[in-house]
Design an enzyme around this catalytic site. Structure first.
Site, mmCIF file in Angstrom:
data_model
loop_
_atom_site.group_PDB
_atom_site.id
_atom_site.type_symbol
_atom_site.label_atom_id
_atom_site.label_comp_id
_atom_site.label_asym_id
_atom_site.label_seq_id
_atom_site.Cartn_x
_atom_site.Cartn_y
_atom_site.Cartn_z
ATOM 1 N N LEU A 215 0.890 -1.196 0.067
ATOM 2 C CA LEU A 215 -0.049 0.070 -0.010
ATOM 3 C C LEU A 215 0.944 1.298 0.049
ATOM 4 O O LEU A 215 0.553 2.287 -0.636
ATOM 5 C CB LEU A 215 -0.965 -0.122 1.160
ATOM 6 C CG LEU A 215 -2.028 -1.145 1.007
ATOM 7 C CD1 LEU A 215 -2.894 -0.985 2.357
ATOM 8 C CD2 LEU A 215 -2.997 -0.799 -0.125
ATOM 9 N N CYS A 216 1.999 1.174 0.662
ATOM 10 C CA CYS A 216 2.828 2.277 0.484
ATOM 11 C C CYS A 216 3.510 2.791 -0.744
ATOM 12 O O CYS A 216 3.364 4.015 -1.173
ATOM 13 C CB CYS A 216 4.005 2.328 1.679
ATOM 14 S SG CYS A 216 5.228 0.740 1.052
ATOM 15 N N THR A 217 3.592 1.582 -1.629
ATOM 16 C CA THR A 217 3.816 2.106 -2.866
ATOM 17 C C THR A 217 2.810 2.745 -3.747
ATOM 18 O O THR A 217 2.961 3.741 -4.391
ATOM 19 C CB THR A 217 4.526 0.977 -3.657
ATOM 20 O OG1 THR A 217 5.462 0.356 -3.008
ATOM 21 C CG2 THR A 217 4.676 0.987 -4.997
ATOM 22 N N THR A 220 2.346 6.622 -2.410
ATOM 23 C CA THR A 220 3.602 7.511 -2.235
ATOM 24 C C THR A 220 4.295 7.346 -3.589
ATOM 25 O O THR A 220 4.556 8.660 -4.376
ATOM 26 C CB THR A 220 4.648 7.158 -1.126
ATOM 27 O OG1 THR A 220 5.153 5.734 -1.442
ATOM 28 C CG2 THR A 220 3.978 7.297 0.310
ATOM 29 N N LEU A 404 9.350 -1.094 6.473
ATOM 30 C CA LEU A 404 9.598 -1.302 5.127
ATOM 31 C C LEU A 404 10.874 -0.813 4.599
ATOM 32 O O LEU A 404 11.381 -1.704 3.710
ATOM 33 C CB LEU A 404 8.438 -0.499 4.053
ATOM 34 C CG LEU A 404 6.864 -1.252 4.269
ATOM 35 C CD1 LEU A 404 5.918 -0.450 3.742
ATOM 36 C CD2 LEU A 404 7.032 -2.454 4.005
#
Length: 448
Positions: A215-217, A220, A404
């Site tokens: 989800l962070c990819t 961001t 991460l």
């Protein structure tokens, strides 16, 4: 002058008519060269037992329509079908149980009523919902489960559910799974006897991996047009809720996702986001050809018939996997896929994994998608000591997100076991025993 062609009127003959089902009785009442004499019952009781069996068909799309028709014509009388989708115009070229007037209606309900109308004496019960909405008691009532799904995630879920049902003290808890799948001119059918033979998870390396993106990819640093679409699908939709519920078949909903994904792609200078790609990513569209569906459905129903009647050995214990290719003429190949002791669903041991300890946790998560034996889309990871990363709920995702960027060697020990969960696996966890591929210096001992 040519004579007019005379076409005989179509007759609807009840299921109980002996003449209508004589071809079936020739098989059900007579032994063949490969018949198992111990389980074969040619009496009326044996045929009656087969007709009383309750069969579950999962999916009422291209494969499902063919499977429902074939099962009803093979002597099965009590059939259930489950499908969450509604009928779209694009379905009509190959899903022959539907008509233009059915667009927008439940696939399961329309398919059930169509087959019941054409084949008298058959009872088909439709369920318009997700397979995950049903509990174990629902699946326990069936004798055989036949899958005509276009989703690997759904296949993995039903596979793990049927494995979990098995109680070695009660043979009735073992539900044979007949699975079929097609992609273009290629297809496969297989028979799985849960806990006894190779399960679907053992065979996962037969399927092409699907990309997994943390989800962070998505939130961001998207790098591909698919990342932008997944962001719109998973995150933007949840935040803005433009409609009460996402309908993958509603053009207005797909248009909203496409516009959101396109705006995000332009923000990060990513090209390639189109309406067609958006629809393909959201609906996981796989190319389908009617003739391939018919061939694979016939194979699946043939296996269900053999299991029910013992007239011939089915796929399962010896050769359990049939591959079909129609790209260059017609080619089939049958082989045995072995059961794996380290399978996360039916195995008993942790799976060994070689790991570069200097790899970050984020890179490790992305690598799980490329591994044919894992193919995890939204994995969450725990070590023996702590939680490394959780995809949901949002509070835990934010709390574990700093990990991460850390190196795996700083998070786990050489030889430590980790557990990996994913929505596609239901309650099942992957277990990996990590082995470092090279020496690692912990952060506390590094000379900065």
């Amino acid at each position: 002058m040519s004579q007019p062609v005379m076409v005989a009127p179509r007759l609807q003959v009840p299921l109980s008519s002996g003449s209508r089902w004589a071809y079936l009785d020739n098989i059900r009442k007579n032994k063949g060269p490969f018949t198992d004499e111990e389980s074969f019952d040619a009496s009326g009781e044996g045929i009656g037992a087969m007709e009383k069996m309750r069969i579950l068909v999962i999916g009422a799309g291209g494969l499902g329509c063919e499977i429902l028709k074939n099962l009803a014509l093979s002597g099965f009388r009590d059939i259930h079908v489950i499908d969450m989708d509604t009928i779209d115009v694009s379905n009509l070229n190959r899903q022959f149980l539907f008509r233009h007037t059915d667009v927008g209606k439940s696939k399961a309900e329309v398919a059930a009523r169509f087959v019941e109308k054409r084949i008298k004496g058959v009872s088909i019960t439709p369920h318009n919902c997700k397979i995950q909405d049903k509990d174990e008691d629902f699946y326990m009532q069936f004798n055989i489960v036949v899958c005509g799904l276009d989703s690997i995630e759904a296949r993995r879920w039903i596979n793990s559910t049927l494995v979990d049902l098995v109680d070695n003290e009660n043979p009735e808890t073992l539900k044979p799974l007949v699975d079929g799948g097609t992609e273009g001119f290629k297809g496969q059918s297989r028979v799985i006897f849960p806990t006894m033979t190779s399960c679907l998870e053992c065979q996962l390396d037969m399927h092409a991996p699907r990309p997994a993106v943390p989800l962070c990819t998505l939130a961001t640093i998207p790098r591909q047009p698919e990342h932008c679409i997944e962001w719109a699908h998973i995150m933007a939709w949840e935040q803005e809720k433009p409609f009460p519920k996402l309908d993958n078949d509603d053009p207005e909903h797909i248009t909203w996702l496409y516009q959101k994904a396109l705006a995000r792609a332009q923000e990060f200078k990513i090209i390639g986001v189109t309406y067609a790609l958006t629809q393909g990513v959201v609906k996981n569209i796989i190319p389908a050809i009617a003739s391939t569906n018919a061939i694979i459905a016939a194979s699946c129903c043939n296996e269900a018939f053999k299991i029910a009647t013992s007239t011939n050995p089915s796929l399962g214990f010896e050769e359990n996997y049939m591959m079909y290719s129609g790209n260059d003429s017609i080619y089939t190949y049958t082989f045995k896929h072995e059961k794996k002791s380290d399978c996360p669903v039916c195995g008993t041991t942790a799976r060994n994994m070689e790991l570069d300890p200097n790899q970050t946790l984020e890179d490790f998560i992305e690598s799980l998608a490329a591994r044919p034996e894992a193919q995890l889309k939204r994995p969450s990871i725990r070590s023996e000591q702590r939680t490394l990363y959780m995809q949901s709920p949002e509070s835990l995702e934010l709390k574990t997100r700093p990990n991460l960027a850390k190196k795996m060697g700083d998070l786990v020990e050489n030889g430590e076991e980790i557990g990996v969960s994913d929505p596609s696996l239901g309650s099942v966890n992957f277990k990996f025993r990590l082995r470092f591929s090279r020496p690692f210096i912990p952060a506390s001992e590094r000379d900065y």
